[in-house]
Enzyme design. Structure first.
Site, mmCIF file in Angstrom:
data_model
loop_
_atom_site.group_PDB
_atom_site.id
_atom_site.type_symbol
_atom_site.label_atom_id
_atom_site.label_comp_id
_atom_site.label_asym_id
_atom_site.label_seq_id
_atom_site.Cartn_x
_atom_site.Cartn_y
_atom_site.Cartn_z
ATOM 1 N N ASP A 83 0.811 -1.212 0.000
ATOM 2 C CA ASP A 83 0.000 0.000 0.000
ATOM 3 C C ASP A 83 0.851 1.273 0.000
ATOM 4 O OD1 ASP A 83 -2.363 1.410 0.027
ATOM 5 O OD2 ASP A 83 -2.710 1.184 2.182
ATOM 6 N N GLU A 195 -3.146 -0.365 -8.423
ATOM 7 C CA GLU A 195 -4.145 0.602 -7.979
ATOM 8 C C GLU A 195 -3.478 1.965 -7.903
ATOM 9 O OE1 GLU A 195 -7.206 -0.110 -4.987
ATOM 10 O OE2 GLU A 195 -6.261 1.437 -3.735
#
Length: 425
Positions: A83, A195
């Site tokens: 992330d 992402e």
């Protein structure tokens, strides 16, 4: 049993559980089984910032998750989210550990003041962009797009310049990081997904900005599986959505329409912990093409488990967290103030202390939002607690001595999350 591995999850609805302690995965798996609604999990999920604060490595995050997956007997598909990656080294480190879902975060190159520039300042900032970045606006100039929601995106000159100034350099960085991820994973001969996170801005991402960001990524060969815009309203840590749900519903529909048009790719909801009022709206707007990230809420549930077995120690953690809050809150979107929540010395009853710091919600702004100051104080100070040489040993000892308690509170907590998402599917 074969060693479990992580894999890309495609356009299926997916949920990032986030385990900052390395002990939460059994409870996450239990909630997934109980909810039983076809959502695919990501158990290994942590940002470089969180790894730094918890003194964990990417390999440690992965190993802890896979060990729990194996011992719990989970055999379904699962992803692994590296992330908020900001550098090529971040990608290399997490790829080597086995991550296969890379969340690129070019927020450092976003001009967060672009929305407030007057025309003269905007022109000046636009003129400073590289010729290549500025040229990207030309293909949209004078065009308009009508979304299925009824919203019309008009690419007039001020809109294009503001989008270029705000996101131009960030798009450049995202494309560069995406190409690096492709190179790294090609050498490892492993599939992966990308992402893009553009949610950490004070102002919402407009439909025009979303369209330009995603279209430019596509034109540059960066294929997104999901994108996290900055939605309208407030998505503070540890509490439900603060804002107008009707406005958010329309906003989600517009962003979902763009994602379908330019992808399709999933809409990703960051700071997704405890946003129960939002989940049905997200699932419905995206028709199941969504991803939700949570992390800090599992730490809060760890504190709930700790309080059940050692109320005095929980009180000590609250006192310590209050001392650390002003310093630790700097990088988090929270509104809690110490003055709004009584100190532990003022609350003699242990059950009341738990209620105030983990459960109690206070109405604010004439009904326009809700906040839980105690939860936010504890939420943002996790790094200080889990690395403090005097507090951390006892904290982890209690959780390891009572794994069933921690798993049970997580099961109950995340079943509510997953059930709320299922309502919109």
């Amino acid at each position: 049993m074969n060693q479990p591995t992580c894999q890309p999850l495609g356009l299926s609805p997916s949920f990032g559980f986030g385990d900052r302690l390395g002990l939460a995965t059994p409870g996450h798996i239990a909630s997934l089984h109980r909810a039983g609604n076809g959502v695919l999990p990501i158990f290994a999920q942590q940002s470089i910032r969180e790894m730094t604060r918890t003194h964990r490595s990417a390999q440690k995050v992965m190993d802890d998750a896979l060990c729990s997956v194996k011992s719990s007997g989970y055999t379904g598909p699962m992803g692994a989210d590296a992330d908020h990656l900001k550098t090529p080294q971040d990608i290399e480190t997490t790829a080597a550990a086995g991550f296969c879902f890379f969340t690129l975060d070019p927020s450092g190159d976003v001009d967060t003041n672009a929305g407030s520039y007057d025309n003269a300042t905007l022109d000046e900032k636009f003129a400073r962009l590289s010729s290549e970045t500025a040229k990207r606006t030309e293909k949209y100039r004078g065009k308009s797009i009508k979304l299925p929601t009824g919203t019309t995106i008009n690419f007039d000159e001020p809109t294009l310049k503001r989008a270029a100034v705000k996101y131009g350099r960030a798009i450049d960085l995202a494309v560069s990081l995406g190409k690096h991820a492709d190179s790294v994973m090609s050498k490892l001969n492993r599939p992966f997904e990308i992402e893009l996170s553009v949610d950490e801005t004070p102002e919402p991402t407009t439909p025009a900005e979303h369209y330009i960001i995603a279209d430019q990524c596509r034109q540059s060969g960066l294929n997104l599986i999901s994108l996290a815009p900055r939605f309208v309203g407030d998505f503070e840590k540890g509490v439900d959505f603060k804002g107008d749900l009707k406005a958010l519903e329309k906003n989600l529909a517009d962003h979902a329409a763009i994602a379908e048009m330019l992808g399709p790719y999933k809409l990703s909801l960051h700071s997704g912990s405890d946003k129960l009022s939002v989940y049905p709206l997200l699932a419905r707007a995206t028709k199941g093409k969504w991803h939700v990230k949570t992390a800090g809420t599992s730490y809060l549930e760890a504190l709930r488990a700790v309080a059940q077995h050692d109320a005095d120690f929980f009180r000590h953690v609250v006192t310590f967290s209050r001392q650390r809050y002003e310093a630790d809150r700097a990088t988090y979107h929270v509104s809690a103030e110490l003055a709004t929540t009584p100190s532990p010395e003022e609350i003699k009853d242990a059950r009341k202390l738990v209620k105030i710091y983990l459960e109690e919600w206070c109405d604010v702004s004439a009904g326009k939002g809700m906040t839980a100051p105690g939860r936010q104080i504890l939420h943002t100070t996790f790094g200080s607690v889990v690395t403090d040489p005097k507090i951390a040993p006892q904290f982890f000892s209690i959780l390891r001595e009572h794994p069933q308690t921690y798993a049970a509170v997580l099961d109950e907590h995340f079943t509510r999350h997953l059930t709320a998402l299922h309502k919109g599917m």
